[in-house]
Write an enzyme that holds these catalytic residues in place. Structure first.
Site, PDB file in Angstrom:
ATOM      1  N   LYS A 133       0.821  -1.218   0.000  1.00 54.40           N
ATOM      2  CA  LYS A 133       0.000   0.000   0.000  1.00 54.40           C
ATOM      3  C   LYS A 133       0.847   1.255   0.000  1.00 54.40           C
ATOM      4  CE  LYS A 133      -4.481  -1.389   1.714  1.00 54.40           C
ATOM      5  NZ  LYS A 133      -5.518  -1.168   2.717  1.00 54.40           N
ATOM      6  N   LYS A 170      -4.739  -9.921  -6.546  1.00 50.98           N
ATOM      7  CA  LYS A 170      -6.046 -10.106  -5.904  1.00 50.98           C
ATOM      8  C   LYS A 170      -7.068  -9.100  -6.422  1.00 50.98           C
ATOM      9  CE  LYS A 170      -6.329  -7.366  -1.810  1.00 50.98           C
ATOM     10  NZ  LYS A 170      -6.453  -7.065  -0.442  1.00 50.98           N
ATOM     11  N   LYS A 202     -10.805  -3.468  -4.329  1.00 51.67           N
ATOM     12  CA  LYS A 202     -11.610  -2.278  -4.573  1.00 51.67           C
ATOM     13  C   LYS A 202     -10.732  -1.102  -4.960  1.00 51.67           C
ATOM     14  CE  LYS A 202     -12.300  -2.473   0.431  1.00 51.67           C
ATOM     15  NZ  LYS A 202     -13.176  -2.819   1.493  1.00 51.67           N
TER      16      LYS A 202
END
Ligand code: TYM
Length: 342
Positions: A119, A203, A206
């Site tokens: 992230k 993966k 969103k």
């Protein structure tokens, strides 16, 4: 593995209100939350808005995103009478216990967290401090209820191992062997890791910039069918063994989604479709996905038309959650040695 018998079995899990919920969130987490509701354990499910702000969230959109995850919980079958449903920021005990855990967890542990690395990306110096200590808050979410069982997708496994390490270190440091349980991750089923429709090695997320990579719970039937039709695949027909399937990430992903939606295992799906190409398989998968998701989407839309009712459910859930969390936090403060004069 777990020391659950020393603690009342209690299920806890959370979902971030940061963008639309995807089929990955549904199959990896929410569908299983619903199944556990009837499993004889107390179930507590949280919309983790404190976690969401570890990356920038538009203030004007955050409350609505919180309502939307709640609407998805309800539309998927969570019942606010049988489960406690609330948003994290309404129960301050989460943040308070997280501070204690910031002082228990070691930097070396946090440095190993792959989600932080993913992230934060290349510009790590510019990531928020909150993103770095994110797993400590996650441990607090669970342990402020002495949660024993945590249903999550596979991507959360490392965070749950950290939660166990934190519980263990707290118990050791303060000489209280069973103070916090070592929570047990519940990761499983045919789709613990739903992958991107554009890349079977990534993966479904969103936050992926491509909307074609995921199915959102708010997608209509045409969008779902279109995304499945255009999902990346290979030219081979479906194989007849699991070994052959495992070597083909995109095929594995679509078969996994099919079997999770149909409630069958991978072998049964292969038994039905082996030898057939994706031209035959994809329309069947689209049909199954649409028949599953359309009623959920319709119910979410209905619920979102009455935000006051969602707010009422979350407020009620927060009161019930706080009743459990506050005494556990107070006990923790006593163990740590904080002076309390009230
Ligand atoms: P979040 O909001 O990213 O995702 C919510 C849940 O959905 C699962 N999930 C998936 N499962 C399978 N395939 C996928 N592609 C996929 N994408 C997401 C996640 O594993 C998760 O179970 N840190 C957590 C939220 C959290 C939490 C907690 C969870 C905060 N505190 C305490 C459990 C216990 C997160 O960001 O999930």
């Amino acid at each position: 593995m777990s020391d659950a018998p020393k603690h009342t079995p209690r299920v806890f899990s959370g979902v971030q209100p940061s963008g639309e919920l995807t089929l990955g969130n549904y199959l990896g987490a929410v569908k299983r939350f619903v199944e556990l509701q009837d499993g004889g354990m107390e179930t507590i499910y949280c919309v983790v808005d404190l976690h969401a702000i570890t990356t920038w969230q538009e203030p004007s959109e955050l409350a609505d995103a919180t309502r939307q995850v709640t609407a998805a919980f309800l539309a998927c079958g969570l019942d606010p009478k049988r489960s406690i449903l609330f948003n994290q920021s309404q129960v301050p005990a989460h943040a308070e216990l997280a501070w204690v855990f910031n002082c228990v967890a070691r930097l070396g542990w946090l440095n190993r967290m792959t989600q932080f690395k993913d992230k934060a990306g290349k510009n790590r110096e510019n990531a928020s401090a909150g993103l770095y200590v994110y797993p400590n808050l996650m441990a607090a979410d669970i342990l402020v209820y002495r949660g024993t069982h945590v249903p999550v997708g596979e991507d959360q496994k490392q965070h749950l191992e950290l939660a166990r390490d934190i519980a263990q270190k707290f118990n050791n440091d303060f000489g209280r062997p069973d103070f916090f349980p070592l929570c047990e991750p519940l990761i499983g089923g045919p789709a613990p890791r739903v992958m991107s429709l554009r890349d079977g090695t990534k993966k479904m997320s969103k936050s992926d910039p491509s909307d074609m990579s995921r199915i959102n719970l708010t997608d209509d039937a045409d969008a779902i069918a279109n995304k499945i039709r255009r999902a990346r695949t290979d030219p081979e027909p479906l194989p007849d063994t699991l070994e052959a399937l495992e070597a083909r990430p995109e095929a594995r992903n679509l078969v996994g989604i099919y079997s999770a939606l149909a409630g069958t295992d991978l072998e049964e799906v292969l038994a039905e479709f082996a030898g057939q190409g994706f031209g035959a398989f994809k329309p069947r998968l689209a049909e199954l996905a649409v028949s599953h998701l359309t009623p959920i989407t319709a119910e979410m839309n209905r619920l979102m038309a009455d935000p006051a009712e969602i707010d009422r459910i979350l407020g009620d859930g927060a009161n019930r959650a706080a009743e459990i969390a506050e005494p556990i936090l107070a006990e923790t403060y006593d163990v740590v040695g904080f002076l309390r004069s009230r």
